[in-house]
Design an enzyme around this catalytic site. Structure first.
Site, PDB file in Angstrom:
ATOM      1  N   ASP A  94     -11.457 -44.129  24.911  1.00 26.28           N
ATOM      2  CA  ASP A  94     -11.298 -42.686  24.967  1.00 26.28           C
ATOM      3  C   ASP A  94      -9.879 -42.326  25.387  1.00 26.28           C
ATOM      4  OD1 ASP A  94     -12.901 -39.870  25.399  1.00 26.28           O
ATOM      5  OD2 ASP A  94     -11.315 -40.117  26.894  1.00 26.28           O
ATOM      6  N   TYR A 134      -2.588 -37.347  26.959  1.00 28.54           N
ATOM      7  CA  TYR A 134      -2.418 -38.542  27.791  1.00 28.54           C
ATOM      8  C   TYR A 134      -1.106 -39.263  27.483  1.00 28.54           C
ATOM      9  CZ  TYR A 134      -7.465 -38.129  28.756  1.00 28.54           C
ATOM     10  OH  TYR A 134      -8.719 -37.687  29.116  1.00 28.54           O
ATOM     11  N   LYS A 188      -8.517 -36.432  21.600  1.00 27.28           N
ATOM     12  CA  LYS A 188      -8.797 -35.022  21.860  1.00 27.28           C
ATOM     13  C   LYS A 188      -7.597 -34.150  21.509  1.00 27.28           C
ATOM     14  CE  LYS A 188     -11.158 -36.683  26.003  1.00 27.28           C
ATOM     15  NZ  LYS A 188     -10.264 -37.832  26.246  1.00 27.28           N
ATOM     16  N   HIS A 190     -10.243 -30.420  23.672  1.00 28.92           N
ATOM     17  CA  HIS A 190     -10.133 -30.902  25.052  1.00 28.92           C
ATOM     18  C   HIS A 190     -10.611 -29.874  26.079  1.00 28.92           C
ATOM     19  CE1 HIS A 190      -7.676 -34.082  27.448  1.00 28.92           C
ATOM     20  NE2 HIS A 190      -8.733 -33.697  28.123  1.00 28.92           N
ATOM     21  N   LEU A 214     -16.914 -41.802  38.305  1.00 27.67           N
ATOM     22  CA  LEU A 214     -16.880 -42.313  39.679  1.00 27.67           C
ATOM     23  C   LEU A 214     -16.231 -41.304  40.623  1.00 27.67           C
ATOM     24  CD1 LEU A 214     -15.876 -46.019  38.914  1.00 27.67           C
ATOM     25  CD2 LEU A 214     -18.162 -45.031  39.151  1.00 27.67           C
ATOM     26  N   LYS A 251     -12.233 -45.253  34.118  1.00 26.28           N
ATOM     27  CA  LYS A 251     -10.858 -45.683  33.882  1.00 26.28           C
ATOM     28  C   LYS A 251     -10.409 -46.562  35.035  1.00 26.28           C
ATOM     29  CE  LYS A 251      -6.219 -45.137  34.653  1.00 26.28           C
ATOM     30  NZ  LYS A 251      -5.453 -45.072  35.924  1.00 26.28           N
ATOM     31  N   ARG A 291     -11.991 -54.875  37.966  1.00 23.35           N
ATOM     32  CA  ARG A 291     -12.839 -53.691  37.805  1.00 23.35           C
ATOM     33  C   ARG A 291     -13.122 -53.391  36.341  1.00 23.35           C
ATOM     34  NH1 ARG A 291     -10.216 -49.933  42.622  1.00 23.35           N
ATOM     35  NH2 ARG A 291     -11.213 -51.074  44.346  1.00 23.35           N
TER      36      ARG A 291
END
Length: 276
Positions: A47, A52, A77, A110, A192, A232, A238
């Site tokens: 994504d 970005y 987006k 977006h 998160l 992310k 992780r």
């Protein structure tokens, strides 16, 4: 990797992995290596977004990956300054060029930017892009019930996805109910809570009981609630941890404890009614 990520069926018949890899704030120069690592770890959904600034790096990682393009689900987006029917098409063309792809699997508006009142016109441009096959599925991001009702009412086309801020401390129950009623898949950004969930004592207790991490418990909660999540991280451990959530289940009392974390004022990001 042989990670089997479950999918959600979209209202256009296509399937979307329930755990994807988000690249918000990932520098373009670092994207090829980090996204490449995620693909090797088993992620098949990536994504990104025009704003970005890393679509080129994401595209490089996709082209270098030893994964068939048809096995990947790529989302990008449209940014706010490209709203409007013609501007949206130009914005889409720019994203496709930076990615180096001939299509994306999901294209989203977006933010609604309601004060500009261009999101219906913009949605019509996305409908055209889907008809052309260059955006295989189309949806929105950060739309409220009122925004969704307007685009559906004025075009008759229901978004496949609404990507919204959603995490245990901001669960958006009313909006999710609207989504379910209209066949819209809910996708969680910041699943998160920008790291907030990792320090929550309730999640920590559940994690300890399962021999897991709080992040894995939070992501498992998303999966069990039928949500799509796009955590992310640039940390290798992780990256692997966040996708290893399909071999345990939450007990009913654990799910209930997470439900109690919801807060009306739990929003971390901008308010869709005013942000643009």
């Amino acid at each position: 990797m042989s990670v089997q990520v479950p999918t959600r069926r979209l209202n256009d018949g296509r399937a979307m992995p329930q755990i994807g890899f988000g690249v918000f704030q990932l520098p373009d120069a670092e994207a090829p290596g980090i996204v490449g690592r995620a693909l090797r770890a088993g992620y098949r959904s990536i994504d990104t977004a025009a704003i970005y600034g890393n679509e080129r790096g994401v595209g490089e990682a996709i082209r270098a990956a030893e994964v068939a393009r048809d096995d990947l689900f790529v989302t990008t987006k449209l940014w706010n300054d490209s709203q409007g029917r013609d501007a949206a098409r130009r914005g889409f063309d720019g994203s496709l060029a930076r990615l180096g792809l001939d299509r994306v699997d999901l294209y989203l508006i977006h933010w609604p930017c309601p004060d500009r009142s261009l999101y219906v016109e913009t949605w019509k441009a996305l409908i055209d892009l889907r008809a052309e096959g260059r955006a295989r599925s189309i949806g929105v991001s950060n739309f409220t019930t009122a925004h969704l009702e307007r685009i559906i009412g004025e075009t008759g086309v229901v978004p496949a996805v609404n990507q919204i801020e959603l995490h245990p401390h901001f669960q958006q129950a009313a909006l999710r109910t609207f989504h379910d009623r209209h066949g819209i898949v809910t996708e969680s950004w910041s699943p998160l809570g920008q790291g907030r969930e990792l320090a929550d004592p309730a999640l920590a207790r559940i994690a300890e009981a399962h021999g897991r991490t709080p992040a894995q418990v939070a992501l498992r909660w998303h999966v069990e609630n039928g949500l799509v999540a796009i955590p992310k991280t640039a940390t290798p451990s992780r990256i692997a941890e966040n996708i290893a959530v399909f071999d345990f289940a939450l007990a009913p009392e654990e799910s209930a404890a997470i439900a109690r974390l919801d807060q009306a004022d739990g929003r971390i990001g901008p308010d869709p009614e005013s942000f643009c």
